[in-house]
Write a protein that holds these residues in place. Structure first.
Motif, short mmCIF file in Angstrom:
data_model
loop_
_atom_site.label_atom_id
_atom_site.label_comp_id
_atom_site.label_asym_id
_atom_site.label_seq_id
_atom_site.Cartn_x
_atom_site.Cartn_y
_atom_site.Cartn_z
N LEU A 33 15.62 76.32 17.38
CA LEU A 33 16.19 75.50 18.28
C LEU A 33 16.02 73.92 18.19
O LEU A 33 16.80 73.07 18.59
N ALA A 40 14.89 74.08 25.17
CA ALA A 40 14.96 75.46 25.57
C ALA A 40 15.22 75.49 27.03
O ALA A 40 16.15 76.46 27.54
N ASN A 81 24.71 75.61 26.20
CA ASN A 81 23.67 74.22 26.18
C ASN A 81 24.27 73.46 27.55
O ASN A 81 25.16 72.77 27.46
#
Length: 234
Positions: free
Chosen positions: A132, A139, A165
């Motif tokens: 990530l 997150a 996202n």
């Protein structure tokens, strides 16, 4: 190439992961145990038959539900039973390595739009924090949804898992976005035209591109960019 979010469970002697899982479940019915961790009974039975192995986030849920050590469940090492102190250590180690991204039982249409209502979080998928960070994702700005339909094949197949996202909503030509147009959710490539219209492009050329006219742009809401696709190989 192996998905870095998958985990391989070694066999210790004659004892396999399936054996340890059966011991962990004990006298609890398979259906009840599966329901308690939001897993289908069929998927749990595949694990019990040794036909497949769960990702580590699912293994953690199993260990917590059965009150056994995650280390023992996945490797056979250590003691099966775990106290609160050991559980806390295991959880801390897991949280240091992984982020749990919320998954929603929302089918994002990759064919014709499907009307959906807001859904609560039903499960979580584990992604490595290093990955990530490497991708520059936060997150808390990520969400998991599921594809429905065939208009984005071969890129996205029916029931594929999509990581979205939600912090990236700027229209960039050629990228795949999850979007809402009116009351319908889609996963499509977007392209802005010189006249202000926006094309919703399907990878499957059997489907015609859809056009959102410039005077209808206020009905188009970009939820986020699709940044990862989880696929079954068969």
């Amino acid at each position: 190439m192996k998905n870095e979010n998958d985990v391989s469970f070694p066999t210790m002697g004659k004892e396999t992961f399936a054996d340890r899982l059966e011991m962990a479940i004990g006298t609890t019915s398979v259906r009840a145990f599966a329901s308690a961790i939001d897993l289908s009974e069929g998927a749990l039975r595949k694990y019990l038959r040794g036909q497949s192995l769960p990702q580590i986030d699912k293994a953690l849920l199993m260990a917590r539900q059965a009150n056994v050590s995650l280390d023992w469940l996945i490797s056979g090492e250590g003691h099966s039973q775990t106290g609160n102190e050991v559980t806390e250590i295991v959880n801390n180690e897991f949280n240091e390595e992984y982020s749990l991204i919320p998954g929603y039982h929302i089918s994002v249409s990759t064919g014709h739009g499907r009307i959906t209502d807001s859904e609560p979080v039903k499960r979580h998928l584990a992604f490595r924090r290093k990955w990530l960070k490497f991708r520059g994702f936060e997150a808390e700005k990520l969400a998991v949804v599921f594809a429905s339909g065939d208009s984005m094949e071969p890129t996205i197949h029916n029931n594929n898992t999509l990581l979205v996202n939600t912090s990236d909503t700027k229209l960039t030509d050629g990228s795949i976005f999850v979007l809402r147009f009116g009351d319908e959710l889609y996963a499509k490539r977007l392209q802005k035209r010189f006249d202000g219209d926006v094309l919703l492009i399907s990878d499957n050329k059997e489907y015609e591109d859809q056009i959102v006219k410039a005077d209808e742009i206020d009905k188009l809401h970009i939820i986020g960019k699709v940044v990862w696709i989880g696929k079954d190989l068969y």
